[in-house]
Write an enzyme that holds these catalytic residues in place. Structure first.
Site, PDB file in Angstrom:
ATOM      1  N   TYR A   1       0.834  -1.205   0.000  1.00 38.66           N
ATOM      2  CA  TYR A   1       0.000   0.000   0.000  1.00 38.66           C
ATOM      3  C   TYR A   1       0.872   1.260   0.000  1.00 38.66           C
ATOM      4  O   TYR A   1       0.611   2.211  -0.754  1.00 38.66           O
ATOM      5  CB  TYR A   1      -0.896  -0.047   1.243  1.00 38.66           C
ATOM      6  CG  TYR A   1      -1.711   1.190   1.539  1.00 38.66           C
ATOM      7  CD1 TYR A   1      -2.555   1.763   0.576  1.00 38.66           C
ATOM      8  CD2 TYR A   1      -1.677   1.778   2.802  1.00 38.66           C
ATOM      9  CE1 TYR A   1      -3.326   2.886   0.873  1.00 38.66           C
ATOM     10  CE2 TYR A   1      -2.449   2.893   3.105  1.00 38.66           C
ATOM     11  CZ  TYR A   1      -3.264   3.457   2.132  1.00 38.66           C
ATOM     12  OH  TYR A   1      -4.019   4.563   2.436  1.00 38.66           O
TER      13      TYR A   1
ATOM     14  N   ARG B   1       1.401 -10.204   0.987  1.00 39.98           N
ATOM     15  CA  ARG B   1       0.056  -9.635   1.176  1.00 39.98           C
ATOM     16  C   ARG B   1      -0.930 -10.181   0.146  1.00 39.98           C
ATOM     17  O   ARG B   1      -2.055 -10.555   0.462  1.00 39.98           O
ATOM     18  CB  ARG B   1       0.106  -8.121   1.072  1.00 39.98           C
ATOM     19  CG  ARG B   1      -1.245  -7.442   1.267  1.00 39.98           C
ATOM     20  CD  ARG B   1      -1.600  -7.333   2.719  1.00 39.98           C
ATOM     21  NE  ARG B   1      -0.666  -6.413   3.325  1.00 39.98           N
ATOM     22  CZ  ARG B   1      -0.880  -5.106   3.485  1.00 39.98           C
ATOM     23  NH1 ARG B   1      -2.042  -4.595   3.172  1.00 39.98           N
ATOM     24  NH2 ARG B   1       0.034  -4.333   4.003  1.00 39.98           N
TER      25      ARG B   1
ATOM     26  N   THR C   1       5.677   1.838  14.257  1.00 41.96           N
ATOM     27  CA  THR C   1       4.268   2.186  14.418  1.00 41.96           C
ATOM     28  C   THR C   1       4.048   2.895  15.752  1.00 41.96           C
ATOM     29  O   THR C   1       4.689   2.561  16.758  1.00 41.96           O
ATOM     30  CB  THR C   1       3.364   0.936  14.339  1.00 41.96           C
ATOM     31  OG1 THR C   1       2.096   1.226  14.953  1.00 41.96           O
ATOM     32  CG2 THR C   1       3.962  -0.252  15.047  1.00 41.96           C
TER      33      THR C   1
ATOM     34  N   SER D   1      -0.602  -5.819  20.410  1.00 43.55           N
ATOM     35  CA  SER D   1      -0.881  -7.069  19.689  1.00 43.55           C
ATOM     36  C   SER D   1       0.445  -7.766  19.418  1.00 43.55           C
ATOM     37  O   SER D   1       1.517  -7.176  19.574  1.00 43.55           O
ATOM     38  CB  SER D   1      -1.582  -6.790  18.358  1.00 43.55           C
ATOM     39  OG  SER D   1      -0.649  -6.282  17.409  1.00 43.55           O
TER      40      SER D   1
ATOM     41  N   TYR E   1       1.602  -8.433  16.577  1.00 46.06           N
ATOM     42  CA  TYR E   1       2.244  -7.640  15.527  1.00 46.06           C
ATOM     43  C   TYR E   1       2.969  -6.438  16.118  1.00 46.06           C
ATOM     44  O   TYR E   1       4.142  -6.195  15.823  1.00 46.06           O
ATOM     45  CB  TYR E   1       1.204  -7.169  14.499  1.00 46.06           C
ATOM     46  CG  TYR E   1       1.637  -5.912  13.783  1.00 46.06           C
ATOM     47  CD1 TYR E   1       2.711  -5.941  12.899  1.00 46.06           C
ATOM     48  CD2 TYR E   1       1.004  -4.688  14.021  1.00 46.06           C
ATOM     49  CE1 TYR E   1       3.132  -4.774  12.268  1.00 46.06           C
ATOM     50  CE2 TYR E   1       1.418  -3.533  13.398  1.00 46.06           C
ATOM     51  CZ  TYR E   1       2.484  -3.580  12.518  1.00 46.06           C
ATOM     52  OH  TYR E   1       2.916  -2.439  11.910  1.00 46.06           O
ATOM     53  N   HIS E   2       2.287  -5.679  16.967  1.00 48.00           N
ATOM     54  CA  HIS E   2       2.934  -4.501  17.550  1.00 48.00           C
ATOM     55  C   HIS E   2       4.150  -4.906  18.375  1.00 48.00           C
ATOM     56  O   HIS E   2       5.161  -4.215  18.393  1.00 48.00           O
ATOM     57  CB  HIS E   2       1.935  -3.700  18.390  1.00 48.00           C
ATOM     58  CG  HIS E   2       0.883  -3.023  17.568  1.00 48.00           C
ATOM     59  ND1 HIS E   2      -0.389  -3.534  17.416  1.00 48.00           N
ATOM     60  CD2 HIS E   2       0.917  -1.890  16.821  1.00 48.00           C
ATOM     61  CE1 HIS E   2      -1.088  -2.734  16.621  1.00 48.00           C
ATOM     62  NE2 HIS E   2      -0.321  -1.733  16.248  1.00 48.00           N
TER      63      HIS E   2
ATOM     64  N   LYS F   1       7.201  -5.226  16.268  1.00 45.75           N
ATOM     65  CA  LYS F   1       7.820  -3.944  15.930  1.00 45.75           C
ATOM     66  C   LYS F   1       8.655  -3.420  17.096  1.00 45.75           C
ATOM     67  O   LYS F   1       9.680  -2.766  16.892  1.00 45.75           O
ATOM     68  CB  LYS F   1       6.760  -2.909  15.545  1.00 45.75           C
ATOM     69  CG  LYS F   1       5.830  -3.349  14.422  1.00 45.75           C
ATOM     70  CD  LYS F   1       6.548  -3.452  13.092  1.00 45.75           C
ATOM     71  CE  LYS F   1       6.385  -2.196  12.273  1.00 45.75           C
ATOM     72  NZ  LYS F   1       6.780  -2.382  10.856  1.00 45.75           N
TER      73      LYS F   1
ATOM     74  N   GLN G   1       4.870   5.318  12.771  1.00 45.65           N
ATOM     75  CA  GLN G   1       3.809   5.891  11.967  1.00 45.65           C
ATOM     76  C   GLN G   1       2.434   5.697  12.592  1.00 45.65           C
ATOM     77  O   GLN G   1       2.161   4.675  13.223  1.00 45.65           O
ATOM     78  CB  GLN G   1       3.848   5.238  10.583  1.00 45.65           C
ATOM     79  CG  GLN G   1       2.952   5.935   9.573  1.00 45.65           C
ATOM     80  CD  GLN G   1       3.220   5.471   8.143  1.00 45.65           C
ATOM     81  OE1 GLN G   1       3.600   6.256   7.315  1.00 45.65           O
ATOM     82  NE2 GLN G   1       3.029   4.204   7.872  1.00 45.65           N
TER      83      GLN G   1
ATOM     84  N   ASN H   1      -9.875   4.375   6.181  1.00 46.11           N
ATOM     85  CA  ASN H   1     -10.111   3.753   4.872  1.00 46.11           C
ATOM     86  C   ASN H   1     -11.332   2.831   4.916  1.00 46.11           C
ATOM     87  O   ASN H   1     -12.160   2.818   3.990  1.00 46.11           O
ATOM     88  CB  ASN H   1      -8.885   2.955   4.423  1.00 46.11           C
ATOM     89  CG  ASN H   1      -7.765   3.855   3.909  1.00 46.11           C
ATOM     90  OD1 ASN H   1      -7.931   5.070   3.792  1.00 46.11           O
ATOM     91  ND2 ASN H   1      -6.621   3.258   3.598  1.00 46.11           N
ATOM     92  N   ARG H   2     -11.424   2.063   5.992  1.00 44.50           N
ATOM     93  CA  ARG H   2     -12.565   1.151   6.129  1.00 44.50           C
ATOM     94  C   ARG H   2     -13.880   1.926   6.245  1.00 44.50           C
ATOM     95  O   ARG H   2     -14.870   1.587   5.591  1.00 44.50           O
ATOM     96  CB  ARG H   2     -12.379   0.271   7.374  1.00 44.50           C
ATOM     97  CG  ARG H   2     -11.632  -1.034   7.081  1.00 44.50           C
ATOM     98  CD  ARG H   2     -11.089  -1.713   8.325  1.00 44.50           C
ATOM     99  NE  ARG H   2     -12.066  -2.170   9.313  1.00 44.50           N
ATOM    100  CZ  ARG H   2     -12.874  -3.224   9.176  1.00 44.50           C
ATOM    101  NH1 ARG H   2     -12.868  -3.917   8.055  1.00 44.50           N
ATOM    102  NH2 ARG H   2     -13.693  -3.584  10.152  1.00 44.50           N
TER     103      ARG H   2
ATOM    104  N   ARG I   1     -10.776  -6.230  20.063  1.00 44.00           N
ATOM    105  CA  ARG I   1      -9.445  -6.001  20.622  1.00 44.00           C
ATOM    106  C   ARG I   1      -9.505  -5.863  22.137  1.00 44.00           C
ATOM    107  O   ARG I   1     -10.568  -5.679  22.710  1.00 44.00           O
ATOM    108  CB  ARG I   1      -8.827  -4.735  20.026  1.00 44.00           C
ATOM    109  CG  ARG I   1      -8.797  -4.766  18.522  1.00 44.00           C
ATOM    110  CD  ARG I   1      -8.032  -3.606  17.935  1.00 44.00           C
ATOM    111  NE  ARG I   1      -7.958  -3.772  16.480  1.00 44.00           N
ATOM    112  CZ  ARG I   1      -6.965  -3.342  15.720  1.00 44.00           C
ATOM    113  NH1 ARG I   1      -5.961  -2.687  16.254  1.00 44.00           N
ATOM    114  NH2 ARG I   1      -6.969  -3.565  14.421  1.00 44.00           N
TER     115      ARG I   1
END
Lengths: 385, 385
Positions: A11, A35, A144, A179, A181-182, A185, A208, A240-241, A326
Site C-alpha cells: 500500500y 500480502r 508504528t 498485539s 504484531y505490535h 515492531k 507511523q 479507509n474502512r 481487541r
C-alpha cells in the site's frame, strides 16, 4: 541515491517507489508477494484492481521512462538479502517489508509465531547486511505509534529524559504494544537500536500513525499504477474502512465506545516523511525516532466526520457500533509529540470533509469489487473459552 | 505442585529439578540437549563429568526414591509443548529453556537469528499453551539483569514510576540490552507482559544476575547428580571462570578495565528464589519482575578476591587483562534495587573467601578435564573490518 524499498509492492511501498523514482533516485523494490498471497488464502482482495509487480514496473517505465529494479524474494532468506546488497549496494533502505496486521497476528499461536519470526528475522538480516556489506547505508524503518500503546503520560519521540532518585538519563520510551504484531515492531526497534549503539549504524525509526488515502500524485497517473486499498477486517485500517463502508452502505464498524484515539496521516504525507528522512539522514551511531502522523482523532470523531461528509454527497451513513474484538482502553489519555518531521519541513495534508469526499469518489469507481463478508471483525484478542 | 522445568538438563535447571523433587513436588523436566550439542560442536565440555539426562534421573530415583518425568524435545515445536501440557497439566512452569549465551549470540548473523528465533518462539509456545491448555498455570521465567544494561539511574524491579509534564504512570523500565541474546530476553519480557495484560496470565520474570557455584545440596549427594560447570569463553560466566583459571594457573581474563559492575548470586540462592516465586505465586493478570541477585561486584573486585583466596591456598594467581571483546561501559553507575525476593524471605549465601576456596576444591577434583584452549574469548561484539 540508490534506495532499496523492502515491501515495495505494498500500500505504501509501491507509492514510495514511484515517488522516489520520479524524484530521480535509483530505486530497487523487494517483495515476496506475502500480502497478495494472504488475501488469496482468505478470499479477500484489494478494492482497487492492482497490476502485478512486474506489470506495474513496466507501466511506470512506459509512463515515466524510469527504471525500477525488482527482486521477488523473501527477506527472511539471507541469500536474498545478501544478493540485493552485493548487487545493488544501497545507500539507503526503506524497510516496509513486514507482516503489518494486528488482527492477523492475533488469530492464533501459529499466526503470532509467523508474524514475530518473519518481522524479527528479516530485520536482523537487514541490519547484518548493512553492517557487513553496506556500512554507510541509512536504514529508514517503518515502525508504528502502536508500539507505545496508551500510557498515561505524554508520548515523546522514541526517548524520554527520566529523573529518578536525584539522577537522570535519556532512555528508550517504555512500550506497551497492543498485539503480537505490535510486539514484533517493538522487538525490531530494540534490535535496531542495538545495531546503532554497538555497530555505529545510522537508522531512522518512523513510528507511523494510521495512514489513509486511495491515491498519490504518481499512482493517479494511470490505473496500471494504482496502489492497493484494503478495507477488510484483517488488513484494512480505520478511516479507509469507514469510507468504504459509507460508500457501500455498511454501518460503520466503530469498535466499542469509539474513544480510542490514535495519530493519523494522509498517504501523501507518508511519502513526504520518508523522503525527508532520506534527504536528512541519521548520523552514524544515531537511532533516531520520529512520530510520524499529523493529527489525532478518536474513532468516534472519525466516524462522525465520515457520516457528515456522507450526508453532503447523499450517502446515508449509520454508525453501527460492534463489540470490540481487541483488548484496548476505549477511553484514555493520548498526547504524543510529533514535531521532529515538522522541523524537517513536513507540510501536512490535513483531513477535511473535502478530502473524505474525494476518497468516496475514488472508492465509488471500484465499489462493485467490495466484498461485504470481509468487513466485520473476526479475530478476537481474547478468545472465548 | 505439578511443575514443568524447561531446560531441566542445564546448569540451573537440573539442580532446580532435584530441589523441587526433594521438596515433594511432582517434577517434569524438558530439554532438547542443546547445550551438550553446542559443546560437542565446539570441542569444549563441562568441567564436571555429567551423566546423561536419563542416567541422572535414574540416579536420583535410586538415591531419593523420587520420580522425575522427562521429555526430550524441542520447545520451538508446538507438538512437544502441546503434549507436555495435555499430559502433565502443569500448575507451574519454570522456564530456563533458552539459548543463554551472549558470546554465542554475537558470533555472526546466523547465531543471532538462531538465538532470537529459538528463545522467542519457545516462549510464545509456552504462553499460548498456558492460555489455551492450562489457564491457571504460573509462569516463572528466567530473565536477566542484562536486559537493563547500565543506565545512569537506579534500576527498579521491572517497572518505574515516570512523572512527565505534570502527569505520571508506572511503566516498564527502559531496556538497554547488550547482546543479541540479551535482546531475545527483552523480547520475551514484552511478550509475557502482553500475555498477562491481555489474557490474564500470571507470570514472574526473574531478572537474574550472574550465578556462581559448583554444587548444591542435592547435586553434592552423588557424582551421578553433578550439575554442569562451564568455564569456556562461550558458556562460562565471570566468577566460575576466574575460579577455574586460578586452579589451572591461567591468568584471570579481566576484560578491559574491569570496572563492569553486575549483580551476582550463589547457585543455592537461585534455587531459593525460584522456590520462593513458586510458593508465593503471581496473581492472574500480574506480570511481576524480581531482580534476582544478592550482591554486586565489579570484575576487578572479583578478580582480586579470587587472587586473595588463591594466595591462602597456595595458588599464584595473575590478573591478565585482555582486550574487551564486548561493547560495554567499563566504568559506569550501577545501583539496581533487589528487595522483592528478600521481602519474600530470601536468605542470601554471600560471597566470601571461604566460599571461593570451596569452589577451588570442587574444581580441583576435575582440573585434569580443563581445556586451556577454550578459555580466552574469541567472539567480538564489533567484528574488525
Amino acid at each position: 541515491m540508490r534506495i532499496a524499498i523492502l515491501g515495495g509492492d505494498g500500500y505504501l511501498g509501491w507509492p514510495t517507489a514511484l515517488r522516489l523514482s520520479a524524484k530521480g533516485h535509483d530505486v530497487h523494490v523487494v517483495d515476496n508477494g506475502l500480502r497478495r498471497r494472504l488475501h488469496t488464502e482468505a478470499g479477500s482482495d484489494s478494492l482497487t484492481p492492482i497490476a502485478s509487480l512486474p506489470e506495474r514496473i513496466a507501466a511506470w517505465r512506459a509512463i515515466s521512462g524510469e527504471e525500477i529494479a525488482l527482486t521477488e524474494g523473501d527477506l527472511t532468506e539471507w541469500a536474498v538479502v545478501e544478493r540485493l546488497f552485493r548487487s545493488f549496494e544501497p545507500e539507503a533502505v526503506v524497510h516496509y517489508g513486514e507482516m503489518p496486521s494486528a488482527p492477523y497476528s492475533m488469530k492464533d499461536r501459529a499466526h503470532a509465531v509467523f508474524t514475530q519470526t518473519n518481522n524479527v528475522v528479516n530485520t536482523l538480516n537487514v541490519i547484518y547486511a548493512i553492517r557487513d556489506l553496506a556500512p554507510g547505508c541509512h536504514l529508514v524503518k517503518l515502525g508504528t505509534m502502536g508500539e507505545y500503546g496508551t500510557p498515561n503520560i505524554d508520548i515523546e519521540e522514541g526517548f524520554i529524559e527520566i529523573a529518578h532518585n536525584g539522577r537522570s538519563d535519556y532512555l528508550p520510551f517504555p512500550k506497551l504494544p497492543g498485539s503480537m504484531y505490535h510486539l514484533s515492531k517493538v522487538h525490531d526497534s530494540h534490535n535496531i537500536h542495538f545495531a546503532c549503539r554497538v555497530w555505529g549504524m545510522a537508522a531512522t525509526d518512523l513510528n507511523q500513525g494510521v495512514v489513509y488515502g486511495i491515491r498519490t500524485e504518481e499512482t493517479g497517473l494511470d490505473d496500471a499504477l494504482l496502489t492497493r486499498f484494503d478495507y477488510d477486517d484483517v488488513f484494512g485500517t480505520a478511516l479507509n474502512r469507514f469510507c468504504l463502508q459509507a460508500v457501500v452502505g455498511h454501518p460503520l464498524t466503530v469498535y466499542g465506545k469509539g474513544g480510542q484515539t490514535r495519530g493519523y496521516l494522509n498517504i501523501e504525507d507518508t511519502l513526504q516523511c520518508v523522503e525527508l528522512a532520506l534527504t536528512h539522514p541519521a548520523q552514524p551511531g544515531e537511532f533516531r525516532v520520529f512520530n510520524q502522523f499529523t493529527e489525532q482523532f478518536s474513532i468516534i470523531e472519525l466516524a462522525e466526520l465520515v457520516q457528515k461528509a456522507g450526508a453532503h454527497v447523499g450517502l446515508d451513513v449509520d454508525l453501527g457500533p460492534v463489540d470490540n474484538p481487541r483488548f484496548e482502553a476505549e477511553e484514555h489519555y493520548y498526547n504524543p509529540v510529533h514535531t521532529k518531521l515538522l522541523d524537517l519541513g513536513l507540510r501536512p495534508h490535513l483531513l477535511s470533509e473535502t478530502l473524505i469526499e474525494s476518497m468516496f469518489a475514488g472508492i465509488e469507481r471500484f465499489k462493485g469489487r467490495a466484498l461485504q463478508a470481509h468487513i466485520l471483525p473476526r479475530d478476537r484478542w481474547r478468545p472465548s473459552a
